[in-house]
Write an enzyme that holds these catalytic residues in place. Structure first.
Site: not given
Ligand code: GLN
Length: 475
Positions: A77, A152, A176
């Site tokens: 990420k 997210s 997330s």
């Protein structure tokens, strides 16, 4: 079978047996990233670097070395620092930020031999639930492009779901990892707070943030988790005790699975409820005792989360001022100008919303009414989970109240997007581990995820419970 269709563990076995090489697996993965660019899963693809790493991995394997992730293409990420590779947090502010160091988890991945495919797209600074708040381009759902990827860590989930990586790292502050995993039909593990070092994770809300794996199977998640967990002196909250308090459950006889009624309240979609109820029935048929329980403070969790996380975010993000960190706006004449223009130009609307909310709840006169009360609520929520979990091995419930919604909805109604976090945020507030596992599809074919929540450092209990379900009912 296409190489990219293999599981992570299957790929490692095949490479160990000399059937495929890491270069082949990496090339095949990079090809997927090219062909599926429109999904927006990556901010940066590190093609050349990945191939170099793959070559090195193949050489090591030929020399007889065996490591848990040797030669496995993995996505990271874009809020996790990678030395020499741009780490943007999907924000204009950090658009050109190249960290001079690797996050602890990236070091761990490297020492286990992993190949970094690239940096996964996300909501700016990890604030959001759809990955539509990326400053660059939104992530599209891997199953239906007209739907959100979840967030997210939407890029991480879509990369894993659409074969653009064998696994991915995400971060979970309020859901997330789990929510995008559930929206894309993959598995996501949010570890116990402090089990995985946050050193090198760009902070959103430091008391809630936790890095964890997303992958296509439970076993693959375990393989990555085993590599990234562990004490790190570079993170003052990192846990130095025993991280393996869980057990490998092989039979459900004598096991107790808790169902808290608050997880099945109003606002839960019928098809999601039905899918989770089927999973509960499965566990019961396998011999588990289903115990009814309750989290009395559950209703406070969502408000509590948005107060605490925004308060922490407003403090953490004050460093982006155009002086010390991040970009500086053009044409500034005074120091005030630098702060004002840089923050105005380079933060997106959602990030600004959180900063304002955070500053408001922390401001004198409101501190007691909001921040202090939320902190007290946090203690109650923790205690209620502790109590509920003292009578069972895990709690079960939906990961999200709905399946993936249509793109554009989070912008149209931000408060509705916040409501979608209702089942995930209590877990972060309580600091507990939880896993989201696919449990079927809704009428429209969209994936549904269920969540298993466990006691601190009992990740293995959750993984093995999830694995039993996956073996019988998974894809
Ligand atoms: N959707 C939640 C939020 O917007 C959770 C985000 C996260 O876990 N990083 O704050």
């Amino acid at each position: 079978m296409k190489i990219t269709d293999m599981t992570l563990l299957g790929l490692v076995r095949a490479m160990d047996a000399g059937e495929v090489t890491s270069v082949e697996a990496t090339e095949a993965t990079l090809k997927e990233t090219e062909e599926k660019k429109d999904l927006g899963a990556y901010v940066t693809v590190c093609a050349e670097r990945a191939l170099e790493e793959a070559k090195a991995a193949d050489a090591r394997r030929r020399a007889g070395e065996r490591l848990p992730l040797l030669g496995v293409p993995i996505a990271v990420k874009d809020n996790i620092c990678t030395e020499g590779v741009r780490t943007t947090c999907a924000s204009r502010f950090l658009e050109n930020y190249v960290p001079p160091y690797d996050a602890f988890v990236v070091k761990k991945l490297k020492s286990a031999g992993a190949v970094t495919v690239g940096k996964a797209n996300m909501d700016e600074f990890a604030m959001g639930s759809g990955s539509e708040y990326s400053a660059f381009y939104p992530v599209k759902n891997a199953v239906d492009k007209t739907r959100v990827a979840g967030g997210s860590s939407g890029g991480s989930a879509v990369a894993a779901a659409s074969y653009q990586a064998f696994a991915a790292l995400g971060s979970d502050t309020g859901g997330s990892i789990r929510q995008p995993a559930s929206f894309n039909g993959v598995v996501g593990l949010k570890p116990t707070y402090s089990a995985v070092s946050r050193n090198g994770l760009i902070a959103f809300a430091s008391s809630l943030d936790q890095i964890g794996p997303i992958a296509r199977t439970v076993g693959d998640c375990r393989a990555v988790y085993d590599v990234i967990k562990g004490h790190d002196a570079g993170d003052s909250t990192s846990y130095a005790g025993d991280l393996d308090k869980g057990e490998r459950v092989t039979s459900l006889k004598g096991r107790r699975i808790g169902v808290a009624k608050e997880f099945f309240g109003e606002g839960l979609d019928g098809e999601v409820r039905a899918a989770v109820e089927r999973a509960i029935a499965f566990y019961a048929e396998q011999g588990a005792e289903i115990v009814e329980t309750s989290i009395r403070s559950f209703d406070m969790a969502l408000a509590c989360y948005y107060i605490l996380s925004s308060a922490e975010a407003s403090s953490n993000l004050s460093r982006y001022d155009g002086v010390k960190y991040g970009r500086r706006a053009e044409g500034c004449r005074t120091i005030d100008d630098i702060y004002y223009k840089s923050r105005t130009e380079f933060f997106g609307a959602e990030v600004k919303r959180r900063i304002m909310l955070g500053n408001f709840v922390l401001s004198s006169g409101y501190y007691d009414a909001f921040y202090l009360r939320a902190s007290k609520a946090r203690t109650l929520i923790k205690r209620d989970f502790e109590q509920a979990l003292s009578g069972c091995d895990a709690l079960i419930g939906p990961t999200a109240p709905t399946t993936a919604y249509r793109s554009g909805m989070s912008e149209a109604d931000p408060a509705a997007a916040y409501l979608g976090d209702v089942y995930t945020v209590p877990v972060n507030i309580a600091g507990l581990p939880a896993i989201s596992v696919p449990c079927g599809n809704g009428g429209s074919g969209l994936p549904i995820g269920m969540q298993l929540i466990g006691r601190p450092f009992c990740e293995e209990t959750l993984l093995s419970l999830a694995e039993i379900y996956e073996k019988e009912c998974g894809r």
